[in-house]
Design a protein around this motif. Structure first.
Motif, PDB file in Angstrom:
ATOM      1  N   TRP A 136      43.581  40.371  27.725  1.00  0.00           N
ATOM      2  CA  TRP A 136      42.356  40.743  27.039  1.00  0.00           C
ATOM      3  C   TRP A 136      41.267  39.685  27.205  1.00  0.00           C
ATOM      4  O   TRP A 136      40.289  39.667  26.479  1.00  0.00           O
ATOM      5  N   ILE A 137      41.446  38.821  28.180  1.00  0.00           N
ATOM      6  CA  ILE A 137      40.463  37.765  28.466  1.00  0.00           C
ATOM      7  C   ILE A 137      39.923  37.975  29.866  1.00  0.00           C
ATOM      8  O   ILE A 137      40.690  37.998  30.840  1.00  0.00           O
ATOM      9  N   THR A 138      38.619  38.148  29.978  1.00  0.00           N
ATOM     10  CA  THR A 138      38.014  38.262  31.307  1.00  0.00           C
ATOM     11  C   THR A 138      36.548  37.835  31.240  1.00  0.00           C
ATOM     12  O   THR A 138      35.899  37.943  30.200  1.00  0.00           O
ATOM     13  N   GLY A 139      36.051  37.326  32.362  1.00  0.00           N
ATOM     14  CA  GLY A 139      34.671  36.866  32.441  1.00  0.00           C
ATOM     15  C   GLY A 139      34.408  35.560  31.731  1.00  0.00           C
ATOM     16  O   GLY A 139      33.250  35.205  31.485  1.00  0.00           O
ATOM     17  N   GLN A 140      35.466  34.805  31.441  1.00  0.00           N
ATOM     18  CA  GLN A 140      35.322  33.586  30.643  1.00  0.00           C
ATOM     19  C   GLN A 140      35.550  32.328  31.481  1.00  0.00           C
ATOM     20  O   GLN A 140      36.297  32.343  32.460  1.00  0.00           O
ATOM     21  N   CYS A 141      34.933  31.246  31.047  1.00  0.00           N
ATOM     22  CA  CYS A 141      35.193  29.923  31.612  1.00  0.00           C
ATOM     23  C   CYS A 141      35.906  29.096  30.548  1.00  0.00           C
ATOM     24  O   CYS A 141      35.335  28.828  29.481  1.00  0.00           O
ATOM     25  N   VAL A 142      37.144  28.726  30.816  1.00  0.00           N
ATOM     26  CA  VAL A 142      37.955  27.981  29.855  1.00  0.00           C
ATOM     27  C   VAL A 142      37.835  26.491  30.133  1.00  0.00           C
ATOM     28  O   VAL A 142      38.162  26.032  31.232  1.00  0.00           O
ATOM     29  N   ASP A 143      37.344  25.744  29.168  1.00  0.00           N
ATOM     30  CA  ASP A 143      37.207  24.301  29.317  1.00  0.00           C
ATOM     31  C   ASP A 143      38.586  23.654  29.212  1.00  0.00           C
ATOM     32  O   ASP A 143      39.309  23.830  28.232  1.00  0.00           O
ATOM     33  N   VAL A 144      38.966  22.921  30.250  1.00  0.00           N
ATOM     34  CA  VAL A 144      40.244  22.194  30.250  1.00  0.00           C
ATOM     35  C   VAL A 144      39.962  20.724  30.585  1.00  0.00           C
ATOM     36  O   VAL A 144      40.543  20.154  31.491  1.00  0.00           O
ATOM     37  N   SER A 145      39.053  20.153  29.805  1.00  0.00           N
ATOM     38  CA  SER A 145      38.563  18.810  30.096  1.00  0.00           C
ATOM     39  C   SER A 145      39.034  17.754  29.097  1.00  0.00           C
ATOM     40  O   SER A 145      38.650  16.595  29.215  1.00  0.00           O
ATOM     41  N   GLY A 146      39.810  18.168  28.089  1.00  0.00           N
ATOM     42  CA  GLY A 146      40.178  17.211  27.059  1.00  0.00           C
ATOM     43  C   GLY A 146      38.995  16.797  26.203  1.00  0.00           C
ATOM     44  O   GLY A 146      38.944  15.695  25.663  1.00  0.00           O
ATOM     45  N   GLY A 147      38.024  17.705  26.070  1.00  0.00           N
ATOM     46  CA  GLY A 147      36.859  17.392  25.265  1.00  0.00           C
ATOM     47  C   GLY A 147      35.869  16.484  25.988  1.00  0.00           C
ATOM     48  O   GLY A 147      35.461  15.446  25.474  1.00  0.00           O
ATOM     49  N   MET A 204      29.303  33.537  39.294  1.00  0.00           N
ATOM     50  CA  MET A 204      30.058  34.531  40.048  1.00  0.00           C
ATOM     51  C   MET A 204      31.171  35.140  39.194  1.00  0.00           C
ATOM     52  O   MET A 204      31.449  36.344  39.282  1.00  0.00           O
ATOM     53  N   THR A 205      31.800  34.337  38.365  1.00  0.00           N
ATOM     54  CA  THR A 205      32.985  34.774  37.627  1.00  0.00           C
ATOM     55  C   THR A 205      32.730  35.970  36.720  1.00  0.00           C
ATOM     56  O   THR A 205      33.427  36.990  36.822  1.00  0.00           O
ATOM     57  N   PRO A 206      31.743  35.924  35.809  1.00  0.00           N
ATOM     58  CA  PRO A 206      31.532  37.109  34.961  1.00  0.00           C
ATOM     59  C   PRO A 206      31.028  38.320  35.734  1.00  0.00           C
ATOM     60  O   PRO A 206      31.324  39.462  35.354  1.00  0.00           O
ATOM     61  N   ALA A 207      30.271  38.083  36.819  1.00  0.00           N
ATOM     62  CA  ALA A 207      29.811  39.214  37.629  1.00  0.00           C
ATOM     63  C   ALA A 207      30.990  39.958  38.240  1.00  0.00           C
ATOM     64  O   ALA A 207      31.048  41.197  38.222  1.00  0.00           O
ATOM     65  N   LEU A 208      31.956  39.214  38.778  1.00  0.00           N
ATOM     66  CA  LEU A 208      33.153  39.839  39.340  1.00  0.00           C
ATOM     67  C   LEU A 208      33.996  40.484  38.248  1.00  0.00           C
ATOM     68  O   LEU A 208      34.601  41.536  38.453  1.00  0.00           O
ATOM     69  N   ALA A 209      34.052  39.839  37.086  1.00  0.00           N
ATOM     70  CA  ALA A 209      34.845  40.391  35.985  1.00  0.00           C
ATOM     71  C   ALA A 209      34.349  41.784  35.602  1.00  0.00           C
ATOM     72  O   ALA A 209      35.141  42.708  35.381  1.00  0.00           O
ATOM     73  N   LYS A 210      33.030  41.949  35.531  1.00  0.00           N
ATOM     74  CA  LYS A 210      32.479  43.259  35.173  1.00  0.00           C
ATOM     75  C   LYS A 210      32.689  44.262  36.298  1.00  0.00           C
ATOM     76  O   LYS A 210      33.017  45.434  36.059  1.00  0.00           O
ATOM     77  N   GLU A 211      32.526  43.827  37.530  1.00  0.00           N
ATOM     78  CA  GLU A 211      32.668  44.704  38.684  1.00  0.00           C
ATOM     79  C   GLU A 211      34.098  45.230  38.825  1.00  0.00           C
ATOM     80  O   GLU A 211      34.311  46.403  39.175  1.00  0.00           O
ATOM     81  N   LEU A 212      35.078  44.387  38.552  1.00  0.00           N
ATOM     82  CA  LEU A 212      36.469  44.747  38.810  1.00  0.00           C
ATOM     83  C   LEU A 212      37.208  45.267  37.576  1.00  0.00           C
ATOM     84  O   LEU A 212      38.366  45.653  37.671  1.00  0.00           O
ATOM     85  N   ALA A 213      36.529  45.283  36.452  1.00  0.00           N
ATOM     86  CA  ALA A 213      37.170  45.728  35.210  1.00  0.00           C
ATOM     87  C   ALA A 213      37.752  47.136  35.290  1.00  0.00           C
ATOM     88  O   ALA A 213      38.826  47.387  34.729  1.00  0.00           O
ATOM     89  N   PRO A 214      37.098  48.100  35.968  1.00  0.00           N
ATOM     90  CA  PRO A 214      37.681  49.446  36.019  1.00  0.00           C
ATOM     91  C   PRO A 214      39.070  49.492  36.655  1.00  0.00           C
ATOM     92  O   PRO A 214      39.833  50.420  36.399  1.00  0.00           O
ATOM     93  N   ARG A 215      39.407  48.465  37.437  1.00  0.00           N
ATOM     94  CA  ARG A 215      40.738  48.414  38.047  1.00  0.00           C
ATOM     95  C   ARG A 215      41.719  47.580  37.213  1.00  0.00           C
ATOM     96  O   ARG A 215      42.853  47.361  37.640  1.00  0.00           O
ATOM     97  N   GLY A 216      41.276  47.129  36.057  1.00  0.00           N
ATOM     98  CA  GLY A 216      42.159  46.319  35.220  1.00  0.00           C
ATOM     99  C   GLY A 216      42.357  44.915  35.740  1.00  0.00           C
ATOM    100  O   GLY A 216      43.276  44.215  35.312  1.00  0.00           O
TER     101      GLY A 216
END
Length: 254
Positions: free
Chosen positions: A240-251, A170-182
């Protein structure tokens, strides 16, 4: 000036755990934080109290995200809380953190549990975004809380992982959809964090050590470990970051 001064942030499931950590962080950065809770009213007010004692601004509001009328109830309660503070209904930040777990293995699964997890973990955040689009200001931020478990086989809770996989797509799909609004849309993927959600799996020092060993840093995460990354993603530093999944798991399981 604080990074989020003048902004309004909504954090779902913010009465405890990671959600509380995120609420405290965003309030500390200057935002007015709407602390959503589903069942834990007393804990939600504790979150608000902690924010206010630290000099921040927050209020609690209730909506059961499992219910068919969840989105209507959510925004009606949010609007009332904002109006009491002379704000709203517009907002700048939505953090979809609320989640249910506990599906078990495939042979333990029931249709009732499946429906509950998908209602809270997938349907609610998607329709909260949909209904909130006319309120979310241009240049706003959406952050979805996923899980590092989606990157490995996790048969212990098959439906929970399926719901988080849906969040990941869902995350990257929404990122592309909402990008025109910044508007940027990202997710964070925690590993094992010391919260109520996994308390049943760390009732002894040995169990806690086993969970900590999943991280190459050999410790359990804290809500602040995740909240600090969310604080970055909703700030202008992450513009400048959108559509990404940031790993915050400590590896997790590297």
């Amino acid at each position: 000036m604080s990074a989020l001064a003048g902004k309004t942030a909504i954090v779902t499931g913010a009465s405890r755990g990671i959600g509380r950590g995120i609420a405290e962080r965003l309030a500390g950065d200057g935002a007015l934080v709407a602390v959503h809770y589903g069942h834990s009213e007393a804990a939600a007010h504790e979150t608000v109290r902690a924010v206010e004692e630290a000099g921040g601004r927050a209020f609690a509001f209730h909506a059961d995200l499992e219910k068919p009328d969840a989105v209507d109830t959510f925004y009606a309660a949010l609007d009332a809380g904002l109006a009491e503070r002379g704000a709203g209904p517009e907002f700048d930040i939505l953090v979809n953190n609320a989640a249910a777990s506990g599906s078990g293995r495939i042979h333990e699964l029931t249709a009732e549990v499946f429906d509950r997890l998908f209602a809270i973990n997938v349907k609610a955040p998607l329709f909260l975004v949909q209904r909130g689009l006319d309120r979310l200001r241009d240049g706003g931020r959406i952050v979805n809380v996923s899980s590092a478990a989606t990157k490995r086989a996790f048969p212990e809770s098959v439906t929970y992982v399926m719901t988080k996989g849906a969040v990941d797509t869902m995350t990257p799909a929404l990122a592309k959809e909402l990008a025109p609004r910044g508007i940027t849309v990202n997710s964070v993927a925690p590993g094992y964090v010391a919260t109520d959600m996994n308390a049943h799996r760390r009732t002894t020092p040995e169990e806690s050590a086993a969970l900590a060993a999943h991280s190459v840093l050999n410790r359990l995460g804290t809500p602040a470990d995740v909240a600090d990354v969310v604080g970055f993603l909703v700030s202008d530093d992450a513009r400048w970051i959108t559509g990404q999944c940031v790993d915050v798991s400590g590896g997790y399981k590297l």
